[in-house]
Design a protein around this motif. Structure first.
Motif, PDB file in Angstrom:
ATOM      1  N   PHE A 331      -0.390 -28.687  42.304  1.00  0.00           N
ATOM      2  CA  PHE A 331       0.058 -29.036  43.649  1.00  0.00           C
ATOM      3  C   PHE A 331       0.933 -30.290  43.627  1.00  0.00           C
ATOM      4  O   PHE A 331       0.497 -31.366  43.211  1.00  0.00           O
ATOM      5  N   VAL A 332       2.180 -30.104  44.062  1.00  0.00           N
ATOM      6  CA  VAL A 332       3.160 -31.180  44.189  1.00  0.00           C
ATOM      7  C   VAL A 332       3.615 -31.163  45.646  1.00  0.00           C
ATOM      8  O   VAL A 332       4.107 -30.153  46.121  1.00  0.00           O
ATOM      9  N   PHE A 333       3.442 -32.242  46.376  1.00  0.00           N
ATOM     10  CA  PHE A 333       3.680 -32.214  47.825  1.00  0.00           C
ATOM     11  C   PHE A 333       5.159 -32.420  48.185  1.00  0.00           C
ATOM     12  O   PHE A 333       5.497 -33.217  49.047  1.00  0.00           O
ATOM     13  N   SER A 334       6.006 -31.650  47.510  1.00  0.00           N
ATOM     14  CA  SER A 334       7.442 -31.728  47.757  1.00  0.00           C
ATOM     15  C   SER A 334       8.087 -30.466  47.205  1.00  0.00           C
ATOM     16  O   SER A 334       7.814 -30.079  46.068  1.00  0.00           O
ATOM     17  N   TYR A 446       3.436 -36.686  52.234  1.00  0.00           N
ATOM     18  CA  TYR A 446       4.273 -36.986  53.394  1.00  0.00           C
ATOM     19  C   TYR A 446       3.942 -35.984  54.487  1.00  0.00           C
ATOM     20  O   TYR A 446       3.953 -34.772  54.258  1.00  0.00           O
ATOM     21  N   ASN A 447       3.593 -36.454  55.691  1.00  0.00           N
ATOM     22  CA  ASN A 447       3.153 -35.552  56.772  1.00  0.00           C
ATOM     23  C   ASN A 447       4.217 -35.312  57.842  1.00  0.00           C
ATOM     24  O   ASN A 447       3.925 -34.806  58.924  1.00  0.00           O
ATOM     25  N   PRO A 453      -2.894 -40.484  53.236  1.00  0.00           N
ATOM     26  CA  PRO A 453      -3.826 -40.000  52.218  1.00  0.00           C
ATOM     27  C   PRO A 453      -4.309 -38.589  52.541  1.00  0.00           C
ATOM     28  O   PRO A 453      -4.346 -38.181  53.707  1.00  0.00           O
ATOM     29  N   LEU A 454      -4.668 -37.844  51.499  1.00  0.00           N
ATOM     30  CA  LEU A 454      -5.276 -36.532  51.711  1.00  0.00           C
ATOM     31  C   LEU A 454      -6.626 -36.717  52.398  1.00  0.00           C
ATOM     32  O   LEU A 454      -7.321 -37.703  52.174  1.00  0.00           O
ATOM     33  N   ARG A 738      14.474 -30.539  58.176  1.00  0.00           N
ATOM     34  CA  ARG A 738      13.712 -31.361  57.252  1.00  0.00           C
ATOM     35  C   ARG A 738      14.296 -32.763  57.243  1.00  0.00           C
ATOM     36  O   ARG A 738      15.349 -33.014  57.831  1.00  0.00           O
ATOM     37  N   ARG A 739      13.630 -33.673  56.570  1.00  0.00           N
ATOM     38  CA  ARG A 739      14.102 -35.062  56.529  1.00  0.00           C
ATOM     39  C   ARG A 739      15.555 -35.143  56.081  1.00  0.00           C
ATOM     40  O   ARG A 739      15.944 -34.539  55.084  1.00  0.00           O
TER      41      ARG A 739
END
Length: 867
Positions: A331-334, A446-447, A453-454, A738-739
């Protein structure tokens, strides 16, 4: 206030099974009970299973057969879907209908294929926003929104419905889509039994209580047992020249099992690495320059913080391969991070597949791709690189990919052909892709607004994928060492009973007109009072109510103590409180108020001064002040005033919580009546509303900006647009950039004086008017401003350009483009179907909407993934 309705919770009764101690009647009763259970549908279903059912599955199935609603809360991979499968089986045995609802289309497609394999294509249907297959079948899989819409339309398909499975029911906490689950639970016919499948949330008992209050007897089945035990690890690395090291997060006992105590070897190693990094940094001349350089005033500048070396993704994969801990989901949050991780592994020369596996992968990929995309589209989507990575054993999986590519990854991973999938957290939602190991790159993400934090719930959802039932004896959850990592953070995330489930329900404009279409105003309000949101508000109001009672008793005591012959002491105290409020708060308010003229401002302050003077006179001449005991009484008086203000505050809080959802509904009704969507038709002193033609239109528009869209239609904003222009403008209601993306398009089709930019400006004005109206009536707005950033892309696509032409020189991914365009097609279809309510130019607008739908719903956008 709502009363608590108790659910039935699964328990294991302790019974005396010794026949010698039972009477003949008891032995006969026990025999009958055994015979009944053996002949039950639950027992026959269990006999069909290739494995023995767990106790929680048996309990849930028996409760469902006996007529209860069932809420099952268990970890990911525990086998909750067995209960859902039994609901389908039971419906077939009883010759009634069953619906299986999911939060996302990918889950619906997957479940559809599973059920077709079991019951045959003629028995199973599928309904999603863009797919309709065998919709009148006895078993229909659908997204939750489709079922909600069917309930509001009073579809005849519901007549034989008896069982509804709500998969991932904890999704009702989602801010944007969560309310749909509550609408479904509230509005389903009373003859329907629901099966809710939930993650293990900490307040599941409250959730079950609420379901019981709405739907009747509900059995709560909780299992916190993982069928495959989970070991927790942390992977660290000294530097790029040394091998990564894998440490247990928890200390192991003499049996080799992980305990609940933090592993001191891990703590000591991290401290040692910190010391080594600090020592290395001190030798760095630049570090020494920084340390001894002085700032203004001769004070030393702050020494920069040193961080441990962070293991590279390819090194982590290589180590897990060496330790035989693959296949893994990493899991990579990007999205970019996932794509880069695949490239990094390939550049490092890693290969995880055999020649035979690579050949098999190529054969499956080519078979799934054939006839779906043009060569030009494949080039645009970098298909060759995608397939090469798959053949080496690597893949990414995220929302920026088209559905077809994600389905290829899912199938290859399920068949054990690819060994590592780098994924964003969306993969954790329901898709059946278990692995031996799960790697979590960081314990933060990033939310959308910042780095957070998770939560324990998110961590549990991610690591729940680890451990394949029937294949692995142990699942592995691995946290990679990263900046700011502390073992106690991982311990806190992995040891808690996850997170509480909170409602995100609130009334919407579309919901209001749909409720009023089928019921009167009071019934609609009562329906909303049954929401989980109101249930939670009522629960929290109980403590406030208790505090209010305590304060009222205290005030009565103070009033008894202040009694005097001269007058009413509380009257004097209220004058003083009013005077204080005017002198402080009201004067401050007037200072900040905007007046039409200075004369108006002067009049307002003169009125205030007159009120203050009158109260001062009343206070000075109050008879209580003549009492010889006045000063003594004021000791009680000060307490009375303090507690009175606190009582007022608590009563306001109580009032704001009880009936809060229904009050929001009232504000929505006021706005809709003001804009002509509702006609107020009171009778005998009772408030009621009738839907106008505009209201019937709004009832058929399912969109976060439902009222803005309805206003634009009724005010003719779209009347002069052709099909490509119409599709382009509709994109602004749906596009979520998106950003760093979004805002304005590269060009407005037709130029600065064209029909598109004119319609865009009118739509902006309409959106601003609705927003202002909502704020003036106390309705919260959480939507982002309209975004016209892809108007040109959608126009070009609707005009017939290829995918490669549309996406050239654009930052938008193929997956984002397809997903957004599908949503546009859905709204265009809604408008076309609402033709009878579109007004004077309704026929023309409906024709344009139909043409626009056909133009955008083609090629890769029309691909459904269901063959």
């Amino acid at each position: 206030m709502a009363k608590r309705n108790k659910h039935k919770k699964s328990t294991t009764d302790i019974q005396n099974d010794d026949p010698e101690t039972l009477s003949p009647a008891q032995r006969y009763q026990a025999f009958q009970e055994v015979r009944r259970k053996r002949s039950s549908a639950a027992a026959k279903f269990a006999d069909l299973m290739p494995f023995e059912l767990d106790q929680f599955q048996q309990d849930a199935n028996e409760a469902l057969e006996e007529g209860s609603n069932v809420l099952v809360a268990a970890p990911t991979g525990a086998g909750k879907t067995v209960v859902a499968d039994f609901a389908i089986y039971l419906a077939q045995q009883r010759n009634v209908k069953a619906f299986y609802t999911t939060p996302i289309k990918a889950l619906s497609n997957q479940k559809y294929h599973d059920l077709v394999e079991t019951y045959g294509a003629d028995k199973v249907g599928l309904l999603t926003g863009d797919t309709s297959i065998n919709s009148e079948a006895d078993i229909v899989v659908m997204t939750t929104e489709v079922l909600r819409n069917m309930l509001y339309e009073h579809s005849t398909t519901l007549s034989a419905l008896r069982y509804v499975v709500l998969d991932e029911v904890h999704y009702l906490a989602d801010r944007f889509r969560g309310p749909v689950w509550e609408e479904v639970i509230i509005h389903l016919p009373s003859s329907v039994r629901i099966v809710g499948l939930s993650a293990t949330v900490s307040n599941v008992e409250d959730f079950a209580d609420w379901i019981a209050s709405v739907r009747g007897e509900t059995k709560l089945i909780v299992s916190e047992h993982r069928p495959v035990p989970l070991d927790q690890y942390v992977l660290v690395q000294k530097d790029p020249r040394t091998e990564p090291e894998l440490f247990d997060l928890y200390r192991r006992n003499d049996m080799g099992e992980q305990t609940t105590k933090t592993n001191l070897r891990l703590v000591n190693r991290l401290e040692e690495l910190d010391r080594m990094e600090l020592k290395r940094a001190k030798k760095d001349s630049r570090f020494n320059d920084d340390r001894h350089r002085h700032g203004r005033g001769g004070r030393p500048q702050r020494v920069r913080k040193v961080d441990r070396y962070q293991p590279r993704r390819w090194a982590v994969v290589d180590e897990l391969n060496f330790l035989k801990m693959l296949p893994a989901i990493y899991f990579v949050f990007s999205r970019n991070g996932c794509d880069e991780a695949v490239e990094q592994c390939l550049n490092a020369g890693l290969r995880l597949t055999t020649d035979d596996e690579a050949k098999r992968i190529r054969m499956i990929v080519d078979e799934m791709i054939e006839g779906q995309l043009t060569r030009e589209d494949l080039r645009t989507l970098h298909f060759s690189q995608f397939r090469y990575a798959l053949e080496e054993g690597f893949a990414a999986h995220h929302a920026g990919m088209i559905a077809l590519f994600k389905q290829i990854v899912e199938r290859l991973f399920e068949e054990g052909l690819i060994k590592v999938v780098f994924a964003t957290e969306t993969l954790a939602l329901g898709i059946n892709m278990p692995a031996r190991s799960v790697v979590v790159e960081k314990l933060e993400k990033y939310n959308g607004t910042g780095i957070v934090p998770l939560t324990p719930g998110e961590y549990t959802q991610l690591t729940g994928r680890a451990g394949r039932r029937g294949i692995d004896t142990i699942g592995n959850a691995i946290v990679v060492d990263h900046r700011g990592f502390k073992p106690e953070t991982a311990v806190a995330l992995s040891s808690k009973r996850v997170y509480p489930l909170h409602s995100s329900f609130q009334a919407t404009f579309n919901m209001a007109v749909n409720l009023l279409n089928s019921s009167d105003y009071e019934t609609a309000r009562d329906t909303l009072d049954h929401s989980f949101a109101q249930w939670e508000a009522n629960e929290s109001a109980w403590q406030i109510e208790a505090n209010i009672d305590t304060l009222r008793k205290a005030l009565r005591g103070y009033e008894d103590a202040m009694r005097m012959d001269e007058g009413d002491m509380t009257d004097l105290l209220r004058i003083r409180m009013k005077l204080s409020d005017l002198q402080k708060n009201e004067r401050r308010r007037l200072k900040h108020e905007v007046f039409a003229s200075n004369a108006d401002r002067s009049r307002a302050f003169r009125r205030l001064d007159a009120q203050i003077a009158a109260l001062k006179e009343q206070e000075a001449n109050h008879p209580c002040k003549k009492s010889p005991d006045f000063n003594h009484m004021m000791k009680w008086g000060h307490r009375w005033m303090r507690e009175s203000r606190e009582l007022e505050r608590l009563e306001h809080r109580y009032e704001s919580r009880t009936g809060s959802v229904a009050r929001q509904f009232d504000r929505i009704c006021d706005i809709l009546a003001m804009l002509g969507y509702l006609d107020r038709t009171d009778s005998d002193g009772h408030r009621d509303y009738q839907l106008t033609e505009h209201g019937q239109l709004l009832r058929r528009l399912y969109n976060e900006r439902d009222l803005v869209l309805a206003q634009a239609i009724t005010h003719g904003v779209f009347d002069d647009l052709d099909a490509p222009q119409f599709a382009a403008i509709i994109s602004s209601l749906l596009y979520e950039p998106r950003r760093g993306e979004g805002g304005e398009p590269r060009r407005y089709p037709g130029g600065p004086q064209g029909a598109v930019i004119q319609a865009a400006n009118e739509l902006r004005d309409m959106d601003e008017q609705v927003l202002t109206l909502c704020e003036a009536n106390g309705l919260e707005n959480y939507l982002q401003p309209l975004d016209f950033g892809i108007v040109d892309l959608i126009y070009d696509w609707a005009y017939g350009d290829s995918l490669s032409q549309v996406l050239s020189n654009s930052e938008m991914t193929g997956g984002d483009f397809v997903r957004t365009t599908k949503r546009i097609a859905d709204v265009l279809q809604q408008i076309a179907v609402a033709e009878p309510y579109l007004g004077e130019n309704g026929e023309q607008l409906a024709d344009v909407a139909r043409e626009a739908y056909e133009r955008v719903n083609r090629g890769i956008v029309a691909y459904s993934g269901v063959d």
